[in-house]
Design a protein around this motif. Structure first.
Motif, PDB file in Angstrom:
ATOM      1  N   UNK A 139      24.010  52.364  21.616  1.00 50.76           N
ATOM      2  CA  UNK A 139      24.910  53.211  20.834  1.00 50.76           C
ATOM      3  C   UNK A 139      25.215  52.563  19.485  1.00 50.76           C
ATOM      4  N   UNK A 140      25.431  51.260  19.467  1.00 50.77           N
ATOM      5  CA  UNK A 140      25.679  50.543  18.214  1.00 50.77           C
ATOM      6  C   UNK A 140      24.424  50.547  17.335  1.00 50.77           C
ATOM      7  N   UNK A 141      23.262  50.397  17.944  1.00 48.07           N
ATOM      8  CA  UNK A 141      22.018  50.414  17.179  1.00 48.07           C
ATOM      9  C   UNK A 141      21.774  51.785  16.553  1.00 48.07           C
ATOM     10  N   UNK A 142      22.060  52.842  17.305  1.00 47.22           N
ATOM     11  CA  UNK A 142      21.892  54.192  16.757  1.00 47.22           C
ATOM     12  C   UNK A 142      22.861  54.432  15.600  1.00 47.22           C
ATOM     13  N   UNK A 195      22.413  53.341   7.914  1.00 48.29           N
ATOM     14  CA  UNK A 195      21.432  52.702   7.036  1.00 48.29           C
ATOM     15  C   UNK A 195      20.610  53.739   6.280  1.00 48.29           C
ATOM     16  N   UNK A 196      20.340  54.860   6.929  1.00 45.94           N
ATOM     17  CA  UNK A 196      19.592  55.942   6.273  1.00 45.94           C
ATOM     18  C   UNK A 196      20.360  56.455   5.057  1.00 45.94           C
ATOM     19  N   UNK A 197      21.680  56.398   5.117  1.00 46.15           N
ATOM     20  CA  UNK A 197      22.528  56.866   4.022  1.00 46.15           C
ATOM     21  C   UNK A 197      22.815  55.757   3.013  1.00 46.15           C
ATOM     22  N   UNK A 207      23.434  42.157   7.487  1.00 46.53           N
ATOM     23  CA  UNK A 207      22.027  41.760   7.455  1.00 46.53           C
ATOM     24  C   UNK A 207      21.298  42.095   8.741  1.00 46.53           C
ATOM     25  N   UNK A 208      21.970  41.949   9.887  1.00 42.49           N
ATOM     26  CA  UNK A 208      21.315  42.165  11.176  1.00 42.49           C
ATOM     27  C   UNK A 208      21.914  43.335  11.951  1.00 42.49           C
TER      28      UNK A 208
END
Length: 208
Positions: free
Chosen positions: A81-84, A90-92, A98-99
């Protein structure tokens, strides 16, 4: 520095000098810049600092609590869920870590998120440089009501985990954010500064 000043004067340029105060030795910088003709200006992005002990004294957090809060610490939020959530932001071009939200610099015990089903609706990420330093790195509010929930839940955890002398920093990215910081954290003081020196147009310098 003198060579740079002469060069700027010869080209009608404006010089800008920015720095962050990290030691008492930096207190000698303002008088030096004033002597060279620089003036301090307010900028949209300013870094503020205070101690965790001062954070505890903020009226806004006097009744902070973790129990029953809709804001969960990252360590209790599914990694996927955090990765999504990170990929969506990030797309925006909203990428301040950094990670990502699961990186080693993120304090998963104090960073919090509000979920809508299995998805992260809002989050507040903190980065830590050790046991004596913590920074608010990234805030995304999916709904207005989530922000105070996350603030109170996160700062309750911060006050439990970090000693009173630990440093806490937060950056204002615009005037509205700066006003919010000053209202919620009255003990916070700016530690990043920008000074400028305006040079006369080349024609005016020659006439003098």
């Amino acid at each position: 520095m003198e060579t740079l000043l002469h060069f700027a004067a010869g080209h009608g340029a404006t010089l800008e000098f920015s720095y962050t105060r990290t030691t008492s030795e930096h207190d000698t910088i303002p008088p030096f810049l004033e002597e060279l003709g620089f003036a301090r200006i307010d900028t949209a992005e300013t870094l503020y600092a205070l101690t965790v002990g001062e954070l505890r004294e903020s009226p806004f957090f006097k009744e902070t609590t973790q129990e029953g809060s809709a804001a969960l610490p990252f360590e209790e939020v599914p990694v996927r869920a955090l990765e999504r959530a990170y990929r969506e932001e990030a797309v925006l071009d909203e990428d301040y870590l950094e990670h990502g939200l699961t990186g080693p610099e993120v304090d998963a015990q104090t960073s919090v998120a509000v979920l809508a089903g299995r998805e992260v609706r809002s989050f507040m990420a903190f980065t830590s440089a050790g046991a004596d330093s913590l920074s608010l790195a990234w805030v995304k509010g999916g709904e207005p009501k989530d922000l105070p929930l996350m603030f109170r839940a996160a700062f309750a955890r911060i006050c439990e985990k970090y000693p009173p002398e630990a440093s806490f920093t937060v950056q204002a990215v615009n005037p509205s954010a700066a006003a919010l910081i000053r209202a919620v954290l009255p003990a916070a003081v700016p530690i990043s500064y920008t000074w400028v020196r305006e040079s006369l147009p080349v024609r005016e310098q020659k006439e003098e």
